[in-house]
Write a protein that holds these residues in place. Structure first.
Motif, PDB file in Angstrom:
ATOM      1  N   HIS A 197       0.810  -1.212   0.000  1.00 56.77           N
ATOM      2  CA  HIS A 197       0.000   0.000   0.000  1.00 56.77           C
ATOM      3  C   HIS A 197       0.849   1.270   0.000  1.00 56.77           C
ATOM      4  CE1 HIS A 197       0.520  -0.570   4.426  1.00 56.77           C
ATOM      5  NE2 HIS A 197       0.517   0.746   4.461  1.00 56.77           N
ATOM      6  N   ARG A 198       2.158   1.139   0.248  1.00 58.11           N
ATOM      7  CA  ARG A 198       3.076   2.272   0.147  1.00 58.11           C
ATOM      8  C   ARG A 198       3.949   2.187  -1.104  1.00 58.11           C
ATOM      9  NH1 ARG A 198       1.170   6.308   3.363  1.00 58.11           N
ATOM     10  NH2 ARG A 198       0.863   5.574   5.513  1.00 58.11           N
ATOM     11  N   GLY A 199       3.963   1.014  -1.739  1.00 57.21           N
ATOM     12  CA  GLY A 199       4.755   0.839  -2.940  1.00 57.21           C
ATOM     13  C   GLY A 199       6.249   0.930  -2.697  1.00 57.21           C
ATOM     14  N   ARG A 200       6.693   0.438  -1.517  1.00 56.68           N
ATOM     15  CA  ARG A 200       8.108   0.531  -1.192  1.00 56.68           C
ATOM     16  C   ARG A 200       8.478  -0.548  -0.163  1.00 56.68           C
ATOM     17  NH1 ARG A 200      10.420   4.793   2.807  1.00 56.68           N
ATOM     18  NH2 ARG A 200      11.705   2.925   3.116  1.00 56.68           N
ATOM     19  N   ALA A 201       9.782  -0.764  -0.036  1.00 58.85           N
ATOM     20  CA  ALA A 201      10.287  -1.710   0.954  1.00 58.85           C
ATOM     21  C   ALA A 201      10.265  -1.094   2.344  1.00 58.85           C
ATOM     22  CB  ALA A 201      11.704  -2.137   0.589  1.00 58.85           C
ATOM     23  N   VAL A 257       8.634   9.252  11.239  1.00 60.84           N
ATOM     24  CA  VAL A 257       7.799   8.926  10.083  1.00 60.84           C
ATOM     25  C   VAL A 257       8.138   7.525   9.571  1.00 60.84           C
ATOM     26  CG1 VAL A 257       7.300   9.531   7.676  1.00 60.84           C
ATOM     27  CG2 VAL A 257       7.417  11.319   9.419  1.00 60.84           C
ATOM     28  N   HIS A 258       9.416   7.203   9.551  1.00 62.72           N
ATOM     29  CA  HIS A 258       9.815   5.865   9.116  1.00 62.72           C
ATOM     30  C   HIS A 258       9.298   4.799  10.075  1.00 62.72           C
ATOM     31  CE1 HIS A 258      12.291   3.038   6.833  1.00 62.72           C
ATOM     32  NE2 HIS A 258      12.554   2.468   7.997  1.00 62.72           N
ATOM     33  N   ARG A 259       9.265   5.108  11.348  1.00 64.96           N
ATOM     34  CA  ARG A 259       8.705   4.160  12.314  1.00 64.96           C
ATOM     35  C   ARG A 259       7.232   3.890  12.042  1.00 64.96           C
ATOM     36  NH1 ARG A 259      11.009   6.175  18.158  1.00 64.96           N
ATOM     37  NH2 ARG A 259      13.165   5.395  17.970  1.00 64.96           N
ATOM     38  N   GLY A 260       6.518   4.894  11.581  1.00 71.18           N
ATOM     39  CA  GLY A 260       5.123   4.677  11.205  1.00 71.18           C
ATOM     40  C   GLY A 260       5.002   3.645  10.104  1.00 71.18           C
ATOM     41  N   LEU A 261       5.914   3.717   9.146  1.00 71.49           N
ATOM     42  CA  LEU A 261       5.963   2.736   8.070  1.00 71.49           C
ATOM     43  C   LEU A 261       6.212   1.344   8.631  1.00 71.49           C
ATOM     44  CD1 LEU A 261       6.157   2.817   4.807  1.00 71.49           C
ATOM     45  CD2 LEU A 261       8.613   2.605   5.197  1.00 71.49           C
ATOM     46  N   TYR A 262       7.137   1.241   9.572  1.00 76.95           N
ATOM     47  CA  TYR A 262       7.477  -0.041  10.189  1.00 76.95           C
ATOM     48  C   TYR A 262       6.263  -0.617  10.918  1.00 76.95           C
ATOM     49  CZ  TYR A 262      10.452  -3.493  12.491  1.00 76.95           C
ATOM     50  OH  TYR A 262      11.020  -4.660  12.904  1.00 76.95           O
ATOM     51  N   ALA A 263       5.553   0.245  11.653  1.00 73.31           N
ATOM     52  CA  ALA A 263       4.381  -0.220  12.399  1.00 73.31           C
ATOM     53  C   ALA A 263       3.298  -0.719  11.448  1.00 73.31           C
ATOM     54  CB  ALA A 263       3.844   0.909  13.274  1.00 73.31           C
ATOM     55  N   GLU A 264       3.102  -0.027  10.334  1.00 69.51           N
ATOM     56  CA  GLU A 264       2.096  -0.459   9.363  1.00 69.51           C
ATOM     57  C   GLU A 264       2.401  -1.868   8.859  1.00 69.51           C
ATOM     58  OE1 GLU A 264       1.213   4.016   7.549  1.00 69.51           O
ATOM     59  OE2 GLU A 264       1.885   2.401   6.226  1.00 69.51           O
ATOM     60  N   TYR A 265       3.658  -2.095   8.529  1.00 67.07           N
ATOM     61  CA  TYR A 265       4.019  -3.412   8.013  1.00 67.07           C
ATOM     62  C   TYR A 265       3.746  -4.501   9.051  1.00 67.07           C
ATOM     63  CZ  TYR A 265       6.545  -7.402   6.290  1.00 67.07           C
ATOM     64  OH  TYR A 265       6.843  -8.674   5.882  1.00 67.07           O
TER      65      TYR A 265
END
Length: 297
Positions: A197-201, A257-265
């Motif tokens: 859903h973010r289109g990224r690793a 902000v990057h941690r938010g990405l980590y939590a989503e995953y």
């Protein structure tokens, strides 16, 4: 054969505990030697250790482990190192998930399982020090056994040399088991730790493997041990390299902000999170991977 399986389970469980103990010792030593930067005046961080238990439907013993968490240290803002050995019977949802992945016959007739492993996630004070994840595990049913795990680097501020050095250590520990292994497991990690859903690793990758059963338990266990050995050898030099780098509020914002990405995953896609919750393991231990603070923009 039963005695053989019991010996294998015991050896695997003891190894995961040995890896855990070495990591805890190394990371507390990092805390002791952090004498620069804005957090150097804090008491050196120490792990708080809590026993965990798996909840069974009938109240019988279903195993458990240790949850070791450090919060608010000089180097680590939050790190969790969990080790566990759990067993019992898989519920219907977990049976369906395992059968779909492995195509294991007979799970409905005999849904017994045993699983042991170590899982680690580190979130750092300094935004220039990369976060990291590592786990290794063994899973057994009366119908099959396998190993899984891996390690991947999750910097919020990327450095090409850190990425290269991390991958080089992973490759060096994979190559003795076959020069084809590292490229396959690197590609597997790139696919697995991807956020559609973010289109990224999620980060800069590493290695990942699951359902590993070559038919030779000793061979597969030896490989899993080398994955565990690679962790500190790959990660400690990066922490040493970056832990005294000056950082700004903009850097901290980037980190959150990057941690938010980590939590989503971890909440949406991670297999381990789903399996732990579906099999009744301690929810706090399962969700210890979540960061203490995060941002969404």
């Amino acid at each position: 054969m039963t005695d053989q399986f019991e010996d294998q389970k015991s050896r695997a469980s003891a190894w995961f505990r040995e890896v855990r103990d070495g990591i805890v010792e190394a990371f507390e030593a990092l805390e002791d030697t952090q004498t620069e930067g804005p957090f150097s005046g804090l008491p050196a961080g120490r792990f708080e250790v809590t026993k965990t238990k798996r909840a069974s439907d009938d109240g019988s013993d279903a195993g458990g482990g240790l949850m070791s968490v450090m919060r608010g240290g000089r180097v680590f803002e939050k790190i969790g190192v969990n080790v566990s050995s759990v067993y019992g019977k898989l519920g219907e949802r977990a049976q369906a998930a395992m059968a779909a992945r492995k195509g294991i016959p007979g799970m409905a007739d005999d849904p017994r399982f045993w699983a042991s492993g170590i899982s680690l996630v580190a979130h750092m004070q300094n935004p220039h020090v990369p976060s990291i994840h590592m786990n290794t595990r063994m899973f057994w049913t009366p119908h099959a056994w396998w190993f899984g795990g891996g390690s991947d680097l999750n910097p919020c501020i990327e450095y090409d040399e850190d990425t290269a050095d991390f991958h080089a250590v992973q490759k060096a520990h994979c190559d003795p088991h076959g020069e084809d292994i590292y490229p396959r497991l690197k590609e597997w990690a790139d696919e697995y730790f991807y956020i559609p859903h973010r289109g990224r690793a999620r980060g800069v990758g590493g290695i990942f493997y699951d359902d590993r059963n070559t038919g030779d338990w000793e061979k597969d266990f030896a490989f899993t041990q080398d994955v565990g050995r690679a962790f500190l050898r790959a990660y400690l030099p990066l922490v040493e390299r970056r832990r005294n780098t000056p950082w700004s509020e903009a850097d901290k914002h980037t980190q959150l902000v990057h941690r938010g990405l980590y939590a989503e995953y971890n909440l949406v896609y991670d297999r381990g999170t789903k399996f732990g919750l579906e099999t009744g393991h301690d929810a706090n231990a399962v969700l210890m991977s979540l960061p203490p603070l995060a941002k969404w923009v």
